[in-house]
Design a protein around this motif. Structure first.
Motif, PDB file in Angstrom:
ATOM      1  N   MET A 115       0.830  -1.191   0.000  1.00  0.00           N
ATOM      2  CA  MET A 115       0.000   0.000   0.000  1.00  0.00           C
ATOM      3  C   MET A 115       0.880   1.263   0.000  1.00  0.00           C
ATOM      4  N   ILE A 116       0.459   2.246  -0.796  1.00  0.00           N
ATOM      5  CA  ILE A 116       1.260   3.473  -0.873  1.00  0.00           C
ATOM      6  C   ILE A 116       0.842   4.422   0.250  1.00  0.00           C
ATOM      7  N   THR A 117       1.854   4.922   0.971  1.00  0.00           N
ATOM      8  CA  THR A 117       1.538   5.869   2.049  1.00  0.00           C
ATOM      9  C   THR A 117       1.961   7.277   1.614  1.00  0.00           C
ATOM     10  N   PRO A 118       1.283   8.301   2.122  1.00  0.00           N
ATOM     11  CA  PRO A 118       1.666   9.670   1.737  1.00  0.00           C
ATOM     12  C   PRO A 118       3.097   9.968   2.190  1.00  0.00           C
ATOM     13  N   ILE A 119       3.766  10.812   1.453  1.00  0.00           N
ATOM     14  CA  ILE A 119       5.136  11.170   1.806  1.00  0.00           C
ATOM     15  C   ILE A 119       5.156  12.607   2.320  1.00  0.00           C
ATOM     16  N   THR A 120       5.905  12.831   3.396  1.00  0.00           N
ATOM     17  CA  THR A 120       6.065  14.213   3.881  1.00  0.00           C
ATOM     18  C   THR A 120       7.501  14.645   3.590  1.00  0.00           C
ATOM     19  N   GLY A 121       7.677  15.909   3.391  1.00  0.00           N
ATOM     20  CA  GLY A 121       9.017  16.469   3.151  1.00  0.00           C
ATOM     21  C   GLY A 121       9.599  16.087   1.814  1.00  0.00           C
ATOM     22  N   PHE A 122       8.744  15.747   0.834  1.00  0.00           N
ATOM     23  CA  PHE A 122       9.245  15.330  -0.491  1.00  0.00           C
ATOM     24  C   PHE A 122      10.103  16.423  -1.123  1.00  0.00           C
ATOM     25  N   SER A 123       9.636  17.685  -0.996  1.00  0.00           N
ATOM     26  CA  SER A 123      10.361  18.781  -1.664  1.00  0.00           C
ATOM     27  C   SER A 123      11.770  18.962  -1.094  1.00  0.00           C
ATOM     28  N   LYS A 124      11.980  18.470   0.127  1.00  0.00           N
ATOM     29  CA  LYS A 124      13.313  18.635   0.761  1.00  0.00           C
ATOM     30  C   LYS A 124      14.313  17.588   0.256  1.00  0.00           C
ATOM     31  N   LEU A 125      13.815  16.511  -0.350  1.00  0.00           N
ATOM     32  CA  LEU A 125      14.732  15.481  -0.861  1.00  0.00           C
ATOM     33  C   LEU A 125      15.519  16.037  -2.034  1.00  0.00           C
ATOM     34  N   ASN A 126      16.756  15.489  -2.220  1.00  0.00           N
ATOM     35  CA  ASN A 126      17.463  15.925  -3.427  1.00  0.00           C
ATOM     36  C   ASN A 126      16.944  15.124  -4.628  1.00  0.00           C
ATOM     37  N   LYS A 127      17.445  15.472  -5.813  1.00  0.00           N
ATOM     38  CA  LYS A 127      16.886  14.890  -7.038  1.00  0.00           C
ATOM     39  C   LYS A 127      17.008  13.364  -7.060  1.00  0.00           C
ATOM     40  N   GLU A 128      18.201  12.848  -6.665  1.00  0.00           N
ATOM     41  CA  GLU A 128      18.406  11.381  -6.656  1.00  0.00           C
ATOM     42  C   GLU A 128      17.417  10.726  -5.697  1.00  0.00           C
ATOM     43  N   GLU A 129      17.239  11.342  -4.529  1.00  0.00           N
ATOM     44  CA  GLU A 129      16.325  10.764  -3.534  1.00  0.00           C
ATOM     45  C   GLU A 129      14.880  10.748  -4.050  1.00  0.00           C
ATOM     46  N   LYS A 130      14.531  11.828  -4.754  1.00  0.00           N
ATOM     47  CA  LYS A 130      13.162  11.893  -5.309  1.00  0.00           C
ATOM     48  C   LYS A 130      12.975  10.790  -6.348  1.00  0.00           C
ATOM     49  N   ILE A 131      13.979  10.621  -7.209  1.00  0.00           N
ATOM     50  CA  ILE A 131      13.875   9.569  -8.232  1.00  0.00           C
ATOM     51  C   ILE A 131      13.792   8.201  -7.555  1.00  0.00           C
ATOM     52  N   ASN A 132      14.614   7.990  -6.535  1.00  0.00           N
ATOM     53  CA  ASN A 132      14.591   6.686  -5.839  1.00  0.00           C
ATOM     54  C   ASN A 132      13.231   6.415  -5.217  1.00  0.00           C
ATOM     55  N   TRP A 133      12.644   7.456  -4.615  1.00  0.00           N
ATOM     56  CA  TRP A 133      11.306   7.283  -4.023  1.00  0.00           C
ATOM     57  C   TRP A 133      10.287   6.904  -5.099  1.00  0.00           C
ATOM     58  N   LEU A 134      10.383   7.583  -6.226  1.00  0.00           N
ATOM     59  CA  LEU A 134       9.458   7.314  -7.329  1.00  0.00           C
ATOM     60  C   LEU A 134       9.660   5.894  -7.871  1.00  0.00           C
ATOM     61  N   LEU A 135      10.920   5.511  -8.006  1.00  0.00           N
ATOM     62  CA  LEU A 135      11.222   4.163  -8.514  1.00  0.00           C
ATOM     63  C   LEU A 135      10.631   3.109  -7.606  1.00  0.00           C
ATOM     64  N   LYS A 136      10.846   3.319  -6.310  1.00  0.00           N
ATOM     65  CA  LYS A 136      10.348   2.324  -5.336  1.00  0.00           C
ATOM     66  C   LYS A 136       8.825   2.328  -5.286  1.00  0.00           C
ATOM     67  N   THR A 137       8.224   3.544  -5.323  1.00  0.00           N
ATOM     68  CA  THR A 137       6.800   3.658  -5.041  1.00  0.00           C
ATOM     69  C   THR A 137       5.912   3.383  -6.244  1.00  0.00           C
ATOM     70  N   TYR A 138       6.306   3.881  -7.393  1.00  0.00           N
ATOM     71  CA  TYR A 138       5.404   3.778  -8.549  1.00  0.00           C
ATOM     72  C   TYR A 138       5.995   3.058  -9.758  1.00  0.00           C
ATOM     73  N   LEU A 139       7.304   2.922  -9.798  1.00  0.00           N
ATOM     74  CA  LEU A 139       7.906   2.429 -11.045  1.00  0.00           C
ATOM     75  C   LEU A 139       8.492   1.026 -10.917  1.00  0.00           C
ATOM     76  N   GLN A 140       8.165   0.334  -9.835  1.00  0.00           N
ATOM     77  CA  GLN A 140       8.659  -1.051  -9.616  1.00  0.00           C
ATOM     78  C   GLN A 140      10.168  -1.148  -9.884  1.00  0.00           C
ATOM     79  N   ASN A 141      10.893  -0.126  -9.400  1.00  0.00           N
ATOM     80  CA  ASN A 141      12.355  -0.090  -9.556  1.00  0.00           C
ATOM     81  C   ASN A 141      12.805  -0.354 -10.987  1.00  0.00           C
ATOM     82  N   SER A 142      12.046   0.191 -11.939  1.00  0.00           N
ATOM     83  CA  SER A 142      12.377  -0.044 -13.349  1.00  0.00           C
ATOM     84  C   SER A 142      13.674   0.677 -13.729  1.00  0.00           C
ATOM     85  N   GLU A 143      14.643  -0.132 -14.157  1.00  0.00           N
ATOM     86  CA  GLU A 143      15.928   0.459 -14.557  1.00  0.00           C
ATOM     87  C   GLU A 143      15.755   1.327 -15.800  1.00  0.00           C
ATOM     88  N   ASP A 144      14.834   0.894 -16.658  1.00  0.00           N
ATOM     89  CA  ASP A 144      14.592   1.665 -17.883  1.00  0.00           C
ATOM     90  C   ASP A 144      14.111   3.077 -17.560  1.00  0.00           C
TER      91      ASP A 144
END
Ligand code: MEV
Length: 438
Positions: free
Chosen positions: A1-30
């Protein structure tokens, strides 16, 4: 289940991408590879783009193209256009070339007044409010003198403030309707800063106004914001030529073409279903130049569509006539544009666009953008009333179909040749690709 994220804007770009990969993109390397593939190789340029807005992960490319041969008020120009739609730039170029040998585009800025409102609620005596407004008008104007100092040096500033009674529309609703001249800047920040200051001054002065009773002193400001409806920031563009020189195809007579063209315009004038698509074609040209020159296409779209229904029903922005055997085709559109400030000083491609256009003033850019709109509409209606839109459009779209089918360069070459003589459709392209591949 996806939970809301707090402080997203404070993450750096790599961290934001990693969160997205884990949460919505099934860690897709592509997906990760693609997001990073579009980073600019130059870190400084990349950072510049990231800082245009928030939570940036990558850059989103759109083609930046050019339509040459536009004769505008006697000057030959090449117009930069940013669009994803195939055949838009080809159509603009074709219309430019067509009118270049028929006197070109005649264009004139009619006025450049922008506006904004302080919307407020006042439930007291109307005559007292009118008296208060006249007594406070100078103070209101003086209160923005620091904000307007630089603009005044450039010949712009606040033009006027009016008190408008809107109580017939909404109980207690009044406005300060304020008009501005913003010279070469689009002026959104300037106008909004002035309006917010007017609102503060209005409230302060109301408290001090002796004729008001306790309730009247507390008029309630609801909001202060510029309007993107700018019917007094208007440009007019026109092409004309003798009917005998109008058409360059032998399938239909010049007179027949002129009449059919006029009827198509009349249909767009009287039928909103057609008018919307007709005007969409105009916006193909307008938006592409507005985007390439770093202006706010949402503001332009909103303003133009509001203008298209100013008389109560949505209608064509362009008009045509035949008088004394002369065909005339014209358009008036509101365009609040800037050539300084905002993205215009920041985006490297916008700077190139400005140089291509010989560093235009805002007035000159209004002219160029209007020309692109009229040219686009001429090309679309010309196709529609003769061969239909699909023939040219699909030809231009062929490359997209081939790319979607992952055609190799050799396959592309062969099929481009094949489709010069055959009709392009998705199924025909698929069929021909299969034939080659087998
Ligand atoms: C397509 O993007 C635009 C047109 O539909 C405009 C028109 O119909 O006039 C071709």
């Amino acid at each position: 289940m996806i939970t809301p994220i707090t402080g997203f804007s404070k993450l750096n770009k790599e961290e934001k991408i990693n969160w997205l990969l884990k949460t919505y993109l099934q860690n897709s390397e592509d997906s990760e590879k693609i997001l990073k593939q579009y980073w600019n190789v130059n870190d400084e340029v990349q950072q510049l783009h990231e800082e245009f807005t928030e939570n940036t992960l990558s850059n989103f490319y759109l083609p930046f193209g050019i339509a040459p041969n536009f004769l505008i008020n006697g000057k030959l120009m090449a117009i930069p256009m940013t669009t994803e739609e195939s055949s838009v730039i080809a159509a603009a170029s074709k219309a430019a070339k067509f009118w270049q040998t028929r006197g070109g585009f005649k264009v004139k800025v009619l006025n450049t007044t922008k506006n904004g409102q302080v919307h407020f609620i006042y439930n007291g005596d109307h005559n007292k409010l009118i008296k208060f407004f006249h007594a406070s008008k100078e103070t209101l104007l003086d209160s923005v003198s620091t904000i307007t100092k630089n603009m005044r040096k450039r010949g712009g500033g606040v033009l006027d403030i009016e008190l408008l009674d809107k109580t017939e529309m909404l109980n207690g609703y009044f406005q300060l309707h304020c008009t501005f001249e913003t010279k070469d800047s689009m002026g959104a920040n300037f106008i909004n800063s002035c309006l917010e200051k007017f609102a503060d001054t209005l409230k302060d002065e109301a408290v001090k106004f002796q004729d008001f009773n306790a309730e009247e002193k507390h008029l309630e400001v609801i909001m202060s914001i510029l309007s993107n409806y700018v019917p007094e920031c208007l440009v007019r563009v026109e092409v004309s030529c003798p009917v005998s020189e109008l058409y360059d195809d032998k399938q239909i007579s010049n007179e027949g073409f002129a009449e059919k063209f006029l009827t198509a315009i009349r249909i767009a004038e009287v039928e909103p279903y057609r008018a919307v698509t007709h005007n969409k074609g105009i916006m193909n040209g307008i938006d592409a130049v507005v985007l390439a020159t770093g202006n706010d296409f949402r503001a332009i779209e909103a303003g133009i569509h509001a203008f298209a229904c100013k008389d109560g029903s949505y209608t064509s922005l362009t008009h045509a006539s035949i008088e004394n055997n002369v065909f005339k085709f014209w358009m008036e559109v509101p365009l609040a544009l800037g050539t300084v400030g905002g993205l215009t000083n920041l985006h490297p491609l916008v700077k190139v666009a400005s140089e291509i256009l010989q560093k235009p003033s805002a007035r000159e850019l209004m002219e160029i953008v209007a020309v692109a709109g009229l040219a686009q509409n001429f090309a679309a209606v010309k196709s529609l009333v003769t061969n239909g839109i699909q023939q040219g459009h699909m030809k231009m779209h062929l490359m997209n179909i081939l790319n979607a089918q992952k055609a190799t360069p050799v396959e592309k070459e062969e099929l481009i040749k094949y489709f010069t003589k055959h009709t392009v459709t998705h199924s025909n392209v698929a069929e021909q690709l299969e034939r080659i591949r087998n």
